[in-house]
Design a protein around this motif. Structure first.
Motif, mmCIF file in Angstrom:
data_model
loop_
_atom_site.group_PDB
_atom_site.id
_atom_site.type_symbol
_atom_site.label_atom_id
_atom_site.label_comp_id
_atom_site.label_asym_id
_atom_site.label_seq_id
_atom_site.Cartn_x
_atom_site.Cartn_y
_atom_site.Cartn_z
ATOM 1 N N GLN A 33 1.000 2.778 -4.398
ATOM 2 C CA GLN A 33 0.120 2.675 -3.802
ATOM 3 C C GLN A 33 -1.273 3.651 -3.844
ATOM 4 O OE1 GLN A 33 -0.945 -0.653 -3.891
ATOM 5 N NE2 GLN A 33 1.043 -1.184 -4.085
ATOM 6 N N PHE A 34 -1.750 4.054 -5.294
ATOM 7 C CA PHE A 34 -2.224 4.966 -4.981
ATOM 8 C C PHE A 34 -3.998 4.717 -5.531
ATOM 9 C CE2 PHE A 34 -3.581 9.045 -6.151
ATOM 10 C CZ PHE A 34 -3.301 10.005 -5.725
ATOM 11 N N THR A 35 -4.823 5.559 -4.772
ATOM 12 C CA THR A 35 -5.940 5.104 -5.214
ATOM 13 C C THR A 35 -6.606 6.345 -6.319
ATOM 14 O OG1 THR A 35 -6.661 4.194 -3.079
ATOM 15 C CG2 THR A 35 -8.189 4.587 -4.619
ATOM 16 N N ILE A 36 -7.464 6.199 -7.418
ATOM 17 C CA ILE A 36 -7.920 7.138 -7.992
ATOM 18 C C ILE A 36 -9.179 6.846 -7.902
ATOM 19 C CG2 ILE A 36 -7.985 8.145 -10.220
ATOM 20 C CD1 ILE A 36 -5.268 7.448 -11.017
ATOM 21 N N GLY A 37 -9.998 7.806 -7.684
ATOM 22 C CA GLY A 37 -11.328 7.276 -7.694
ATOM 23 C C GLY A 37 -11.891 5.629 -6.689
ATOM 24 N N ALA A 38 -12.483 4.281 -7.520
ATOM 25 C CA ALA A 38 -12.541 3.490 -7.201
ATOM 26 C C ALA A 38 -11.677 2.266 -7.098
ATOM 27 C CB ALA A 38 -13.980 3.140 -6.914
ATOM 28 N N SER A 39 -10.250 2.944 -8.221
ATOM 29 C CA SER A 39 -8.896 1.886 -8.182
ATOM 30 C C SER A 39 -8.270 2.092 -7.501
ATOM 31 C CB SER A 39 -9.399 1.853 -9.656
ATOM 32 O OG SER A 39 -10.625 1.524 -9.803
ATOM 33 N N ARG A 40 -7.696 1.328 -6.718
ATOM 34 C CA ARG A 40 -5.871 1.116 -6.325
ATOM 35 C C ARG A 40 -5.067 0.827 -6.991
ATOM 36 N NH1 ARG A 40 -3.747 -2.225 -2.944
ATOM 37 N NH2 ARG A 40 -2.280 -1.463 -1.423
ATOM 38 N N HIS A 41 -4.324 1.714 -7.452
ATOM 39 C CA HIS A 41 -2.882 1.179 -8.715
ATOM 40 C C HIS A 41 -2.296 1.547 -8.043
ATOM 41 C CE1 HIS A 41 -6.187 2.050 -11.988
ATOM 42 N NE2 HIS A 41 -6.700 3.526 -10.877
ATOM 43 N N ARG A 42 -0.658 0.399 -8.155
ATOM 44 C CA ARG A 42 -0.154 0.126 -8.189
ATOM 45 C C ARG A 42 1.300 0.959 -8.003
ATOM 46 N NH1 ARG A 42 4.979 -1.833 -9.451
ATOM 47 N NH2 ARG A 42 4.080 -1.215 -12.349
ATOM 48 N N LEU A 43 0.994 1.842 -9.705
ATOM 49 C CA LEU A 43 1.926 2.694 -9.399
ATOM 50 C C LEU A 43 1.235 4.032 -10.203
ATOM 51 C CD1 LEU A 43 4.730 3.602 -9.465
ATOM 52 C CD2 LEU A 43 5.949 3.051 -11.318
#
Length: 361
Positions: free
Chosen positions: A272-282
């Motif tokens: 549940q990590f955010t890169i820029g404006a996008s949140r990613h599950r892994l």
């Protein structure tokens, strides 16, 4: 059902009972506080994190009175000794007699929001620099082709070998400038994505660095074997990681030859990590850490711009190209540096938009 919903929150949540013992924490709290729920259940909340001396009294008071409270800009010390700057809110959970049976603690990291803002700024600046370079490349390559073609025509008209040498210099320098512009533009092809083991990529880079450094640098590996395959272009990722690791190697080799020189390569999976404006599950995190002299502060903010280098003989293209490659994989490269070490963190989503489309046709 409620615990399932809370497990999917990106907000870190801890529940403690009347004895201030931890009875529940969600995965986001495990990541934030660097603890395992299986080991921490039943232990005092102070074993998971510590604030100032008044924090436990404030928790007891919330249980007694049933009033929630929020603490701003707290400096929390985690179990691994690292500090976390955050706000946290304590909410009593009332029972049937309207008495507080437990407390919910929600953490809102301030440094994470700052990091997300900085990442967004870095992505925007990198995109702006790419557009600027593309415009300059177009303006340079058009007249450059004319100069080269004219030099070739002139060389055919001359019979004097000495004059032909001059035209050959024009042709060779035109070719060199064209190659430089192509390098500034970075990867010219779309990634040839396929599932790959990121540790295979890292091992290839490690072998190359060991050969180039002639055994003068020790490379320490700290891999997380649970990281699943990512989808990416193997050759491009090798080049991106090689540029970053080579940068660390060169910084070490330029230092005192008698100093111990070390590069640590660490891999971790972030949930549940955010890169820029996008949140990613892994997300796959690759850290390349050296014990060199660090990067000058005046260069740090522009480190990923083309033609920016801290070395006299550096071209300033390696890190810019690496950032472009990682951006194509929907990730980002971050850098933290001080007088004793430099850490590059390469963050690549394990589940990208492309993989989602492939798995859900």
């Amino acid at each position: 059902m409620h615990s399932l919903l809370i497990d999917h929150l990106s907000t870190a949540v801890i529940q403690i009972n009347q004895q201030l013992e931890i009875v529940y924490l969600n995965p986001a709290a495990e990541i934030l506080l660097a603890i395992s729920r299986r080991r921490i259940y039943g232990q005092s909340v102070s074993s998971a994190f510590s604030d100032d001396d008044s924090s436990l009294d404030a928790l007891r008071n919330a249980l007694e009175t049933g009033y929630p409270f929020t603490k701003r800009e707290a400096e929390v010390v985690r179990i691994n000794g690292k500090k976390l700057f955050c706000d946290y809110t304590v909410t009593p959970v009332l029972g049937s007699a309207h008495l507080a049976e437990s407390l919910l603690i929600e953490f809102y990291p301030r440094d994470r929001m700052k990091r997300i803002f900085q990442e967004g700024e870095l992505i925007a600046n990198h995109q702006s620099s790419k557009e600027l370079v593309r415009g300059l490349a177009h303006e340079i390559k058009n007249p450059l082709g004319g100069i080269r073609g004219a030099a070739q025509l002139i060389s055919r008209a001359f019979t004097d070998e000495a004059l032909n040498d001059y035209t050959q210099v024009i042709i060779e320098e035109s070719d060199r400038l064209r190659d430089l512009v192509d390098r500034l533009l970075g990867p010219r092809q779309l990634p040839k994505n396929k599932p790959l083991n990121i540790h295979k990529v890292i091992e290839r880079v490690r072998q190359l660095i060991l050969v180039e450094s002639d055994g003068k640098i020790e490379i320490i590996r700290d891999y997380d074997p649970s990281i699943p395959d990512i989808v990416g272009d193997e050759s491009q990722l090798i080049q991106a990681l090689l540029n970053v690791t080579r940068n660390a190697m060169q910084a070490l080799l330029e230092g005192n030859p008698n100093d111990y020189k070390e590069i640590r390569i660490v891999t971790r999976a972030l949930r549940q990590f955010t890169i820029g404006a996008s949140r990613h599950r892994l997300v796959c995190k690759i850290s390349i850490i050296d014990n060199g002299p660090g990067i000058p502060p005046h260069i740090l903010k522009t480190l990923f711009y083309p033609m920016v280098s801290g070395r006299a003989d550096g071209t300033g293209l390696g890190l810019s190209i690496s950032q472009s490659v990682v951006h194509q994989h929907e990730g980002i490269i971050e850098c933290n540096s001080n007088a004793k070490s430099t850490e590059f963190n390469i963050l690549i989503p394990i589940e990208t938009k492309a993989t989602a489309q492939e798995t859900n046709p």
